[in-house]
Scaffold this motif. Sequence first.
Motif, PDB file in Angstrom:
ATOM      1  N   PRO A 162      -9.509  -4.614   4.544  1.00  0.00           N
ATOM      2  CA  PRO A 162     -10.037  -3.267   4.890  1.00  0.00           C
ATOM      3  C   PRO A 162     -10.943  -3.266   6.120  1.00  0.00           C
ATOM      4  N   PRO A 163     -11.948  -4.152   6.214  1.00  0.00           N
ATOM      5  CA  PRO A 163     -12.778  -4.111   7.434  1.00  0.00           C
ATOM      6  C   PRO A 163     -12.010  -4.518   8.690  1.00  0.00           C
ATOM      7  N   THR A 217      -1.097   6.310  11.180  1.00  0.00           N
ATOM      8  CA  THR A 217       0.046   5.433  10.923  1.00  0.00           C
ATOM      9  C   THR A 217      -0.413   4.004  10.635  1.00  0.00           C
ATOM     10  N   VAL A 218      -1.378   3.522  11.457  1.00  0.00           N
ATOM     11  CA  VAL A 218      -1.917   2.172  11.224  1.00  0.00           C
ATOM     12  C   VAL A 218      -2.617   2.102   9.873  1.00  0.00           C
ATOM     13  N   LEU A 224      -0.785  -0.448   2.644  1.00  0.00           N
ATOM     14  CA  LEU A 224       0.238  -1.211   1.931  1.00  0.00           C
ATOM     15  C   LEU A 224      -0.109  -2.698   1.922  1.00  0.00           C
ATOM     16  N   VAL A 225      -0.548  -3.202   3.089  1.00  0.00           N
ATOM     17  CA  VAL A 225      -0.939  -4.611   3.170  1.00  0.00           C
ATOM     18  C   VAL A 225      -2.119  -4.884   2.236  1.00  0.00           C
ATOM     19  N   ALA A 236     -14.079  -6.850  -2.816  1.00  0.00           N
ATOM     20  CA  ALA A 236     -13.543  -6.524  -1.496  1.00  0.00           C
ATOM     21  C   ALA A 236     -12.062  -6.241  -1.533  1.00  0.00           C
ATOM     22  N   GLY A 237     -11.411  -6.518  -2.677  1.00  0.00           N
ATOM     23  CA  GLY A 237      -9.986  -6.224  -2.774  1.00  0.00           C
ATOM     24  C   GLY A 237      -9.673  -4.756  -2.708  1.00  0.00           C
ATOM     25  N   GLY A 238     -10.641  -3.914  -2.923  1.00  0.00           N
ATOM     26  CA  GLY A 238     -10.451  -2.493  -2.667  1.00  0.00           C
ATOM     27  C   GLY A 238     -10.387  -1.674  -3.917  1.00  0.00           C
TER      28      GLY A 238
END
Length: 239
Positions: A162-163, A217-218, A224-225, A236-238
């Motif tokens: 994410p960061p 778009t990014v 997804l990643v 930190a996995g979200g």
Amino acid sequence: MNYNWNWGILFEEPYLDWLISGVGWTMAVSVAAWVIAFSLGSVVGVMRTLPNRVARGIGTAYVELFRNVPLLVQLFLWYFVLPELLPEDWGRWVKRDLPLPEYTTAVVGLGFYTASRVAEQVRSGIESIPRGQAMAGYASGLTTAQVYRYVLLPVGYRLIVPPLTSEFLTIFKNSSLALTIGVLELTAQSRQITEYTFQGFEAFTAATVIYVVITLTVTAGMSLVERRAHMPGFIAGGR
């Protein structure tokens, strides 16, 4: 306000070509700078976590130097000041013979600046891993390099997706500063359309929409990643 709207001007030649060219240069600067930022930032980030005091000091000095000087100032230093500090032949080559000097300078300046931010992301990712995992690696007979290669970096990178996504979006938006040293990226082309047609609202609205579409778009792709890289049990996995 008595303004003559003309959205069709954006689809006329050569203005449409200018916008397309601007998008191309924006992507070229952003992607090339990101390659430098990710590679160099990873090295510096690892140096910040090594047990060696000298390596940690060099990494810290790099981060504090490049992170605390405004990006615009750094671009001017790379483009206007550095050639004057080099030996005469080298300075002449940088100013006259370097291929695409504005583009190269923008990529280097943006890449080195963002590397200091990526380094902190990498450092935080490594340091968020429980110390027991590294100790388990050493207990298994791994060297320090092998502990980083097989244990710390694979996990650390998954934690900072994410960061890192935010940093890429930042480098993409910061590429607009390249216009100050002559790169005709998207913002510069929008300004050029404004100067030629006096249709500034249309030109910069188009640039805004293009920036938003690309960043969304990014973001969608990196979401997804992020889901695939998610590690249960790590904050930190979200999700």
